[in-house]
Enzyme design. Structure first.
Site, PDB file in Angstrom:
ATOM      1  N   ASP A 189     -18.605  14.171  36.122  1.00  0.00           N
ATOM      2  CA  ASP A 189     -17.710  13.799  36.822  1.00  0.00           C
ATOM      3  C   ASP A 189     -17.481  15.253  37.998  1.00  0.00           C
ATOM      4  OD1 ASP A 189     -15.815  13.939  34.911  1.00  0.00           O
ATOM      5  OD2 ASP A 189     -15.682  11.826  35.131  1.00  0.00           O
ATOM      6  N   HIS A 245     -25.159  15.310  29.859  1.00  0.00           N
ATOM      7  CA  HIS A 245     -25.773  14.680  30.317  1.00  0.00           C
ATOM      8  C   HIS A 245     -25.751  14.894  31.578  1.00  0.00           C
ATOM      9  CE1 HIS A 245     -24.880  10.346  28.052  1.00  0.00           C
ATOM     10  NE2 HIS A 245     -25.797  10.932  27.677  1.00  0.00           N
ATOM     11  N   CYS A 304     -39.384  26.949  46.821  1.00  0.00           N
ATOM     12  CA  CYS A 304     -40.984  25.489  46.818  1.00  0.00           C
ATOM     13  C   CYS A 304     -41.515  26.549  48.062  1.00  0.00           C
ATOM     14  CB  CYS A 304     -41.222  24.664  46.448  1.00  0.00           C
ATOM     15  SG  CYS A 304     -40.889  24.876  44.626  1.00  0.00           S
ATOM     16  N   THR A 319     -15.437   6.148  25.042  1.00  0.00           N
ATOM     17  CA  THR A 319     -16.790   6.499  24.294  1.00  0.00           C
ATOM     18  C   THR A 319     -17.272   5.030  23.401  1.00  0.00           C
ATOM     19  OG1 THR A 319     -19.414   6.956  24.733  1.00  0.00           O
ATOM     20  CG2 THR A 319     -16.926   7.724  23.128  1.00  0.00           C
ATOM     21  N   ASN A 338      -9.833   5.048  22.652  1.00  0.00           N
ATOM     22  CA  ASN A 338     -10.502   3.747  23.520  1.00  0.00           C
ATOM     23  C   ASN A 338     -10.173   2.822  23.490  1.00  0.00           C
ATOM     24  OD1 ASN A 338     -12.926   3.385  24.861  1.00  0.00           O
ATOM     25  ND2 ASN A 338     -14.048   3.129  23.473  1.00  0.00           N
ATOM     26  N   ASP A 351     -11.897   0.041  23.338  1.00  0.00           N
ATOM     27  CA  ASP A 351     -12.733  -1.155  21.359  1.00  0.00           C
ATOM     28  C   ASP A 351     -12.520  -0.740  20.949  1.00  0.00           C
ATOM     29  OD1 ASP A 351     -13.525  -2.837  23.725  1.00  0.00           O
ATOM     30  OD2 ASP A 351     -14.887  -1.437  24.457  1.00  0.00           O
TER      31      ASP A 351
END
Length: 415
Positions: free
Chosen positions: A156, A184, A217, A274, A303, A305
């Site tokens: 982002d 990523h 190209c 994460t 986090n 979790d």
């Protein structure tokens, strides 16, 4: 009862006492290995251990995921209200939303159109979003020279808007490396599937049926046509993000950065927002954790979790809950100055305006493609297909259609 009969009982009693003492010692060792847990849901939670760990650290490595951007209005991927679930409901997909992020998405026209619609929406959300308190906290660490590296899984580009968190695309093969390493990719840039063409993201590129042919190209094929040569397959433009089952174009550079950071002996690792499902990210976290513990430093988990069993024994401090709340409470305790967002818009010179290939924003640079070496300004011009076209056109006599000069083509390195 005889004395001889008392002896086994005494020995058994002593044995039990020894076992009890050993068990207590083992329990104490086990408890000492468990991380200290802090819950942001408790308003009276004592954050002094977290403050102490960050204050004493001099070389902090941070690994972030989608959880740090949820407060900015950008959905995560795997939760019940995340991007994968919403895509499946919105487009009535029989497959999982995750399959739209697979490298095979460009094999089917319907999947391509859905993928491009999703990319446009995600880019719009990212472009309109403001960095969260956690992003500002990272910028503050960088400005105080405490941040060794930021490894982000997010595409982002919220981090790179802030001072001290710049990056460049593609990543250089050798030092110096930027502070922020996009694991990523990023939605700030589009690239060609065949050649080394890079350009700032433009939503209009993906606002059509099918794909957009790479302009470099097309120019190369025009040069080849004029030179009487056979045409080559033209690449298409796509966002420069890494999909599932794809090879990362910057994998070698990321490996080099990690090796250098391990040699720099980081003394604190922060894992934030994460769930650590990606194998490559798992490896980075484990190697950094081992290095941090050798420096008597702390591994901090932030986090909603709790960490999985793979990471629980690596963590020294677990802050479970809303990490934005944790940072807001942490800010006055660290006596940090006010964290202000640096203006993302910057004045550009006429030279900068004429070349989008040089710089995307004030924080993200587009560099030369990996593997291309330029010795001089003249040689760099020869690598440019537009310059080649100019050479060919100048070598043609009018009205005779005859090519006097053989044109050499620099083979672009695939991403």
């Amino acid at each position: 009862m005889k004395v001889e009969e008392h002896v086994p009982l005494i020995q058994e009693s002593r044995k039990r006492k020894c076992q009890s003492s050993e068990n207590a010692s083992k329990r104490q060792q086990l408890l000492s290995k468990l991380p200290l847990r802090l819950h942001t849901g408790n308003e009276n939670v004592d954050l002094s251990p977290l403050v102490s760990a960050i204050r004493k650290a001099k070389r902090i490595v941070v690994v972030t995921g989608a959880g740090i951007s949820c407060d900015a209005g950008i959905p995560d991927f795997r939760s019940s209200e995340g991007l994968f679930s919403s895509l499946r409901a919105e487009y009535k997909l029989n497959c999982s939303g995750k399959e739209l992020f697979d490298g095979s998405v460009y094999r089917d026209l319907k999947s391509v159109n859905i993928f491009h619609a999703m990319i446009r929406k995600l880019h719009m959300l990212s472009n309109n979003a403001r960095p969260t308190d956690f992003h500002l906290f990272l910028s503050q660490l960088a400005q105080e020279s405490k941040l060794l590296r930021l490894y982000t899984q997010n595409i982002d580009f919220l981090e790179t808007r802030l001072e001290g968190l710049q990056t460049c695309i593609p990543l250089p093969q050798s030092a110096p490396w930027p502070t922020t390493i996009p694991l990523h990719g990023t939605l700030e840039v589009v690239s060609c599937t065949r050649c080394s063409f890079l350009k700032k993201f433009n939503p209009d590129i993906f606002d059509r049926n099918g794909v957009t042919v790479c302009p470099d190209c097309k120019t190369e094929n025009e040069v080849r046509r004029i030179a009487g040569k056979r045409s080559v397959i033209e690449g298409c433009l796509r966002p420069r993000i890494v999909l599932y089952n794809e090879i990362h174009p910057d994998s070698e550079s990321i490996g080099s950065v990690c090796s250098q950071d391990l040699k720099s002996r980081p003394d604190c690792l922060i894992v934030a927002g994460t769930s650590c499902k990606i194998p490559g990210v798992k490896r980075i976290i484990k190697e950094m954790s081992n290095c941090v513990h050798k420096q008597k430093g702390n591994v901090i988990w932030l986090n909603y979790d709790e960490p999985t069993k793979d990471f629980l024994n690596l963590c020294d401090l677990v802050v479970q809950g809303d990490l934005q709340i944790a940072i807001r409470r942490l800010k006055p305790l660290l006596d940090a100055p006010s964290w202000k967002l640096k203006s993302h818009s910057a004045k550009r010179t006429s030279k900068q305006k004429s070349s989008e290939q040089t710089k995307i924003t004030s924080s993200t640079k587009i560099t030369k493609a990996i593997g291309l070496n330029t010795k001089s300004n003249d040689s760099s011009k020869k690598d440019n297909t537009s310059f080649q076209l100019h050479q060919v056109l100048n070598s043609i006599e009018i009205p005779k259609v005859e090519i006097k000069q053989e044109v050499e083509y620099a083979t672009p390195s695939p991403l």
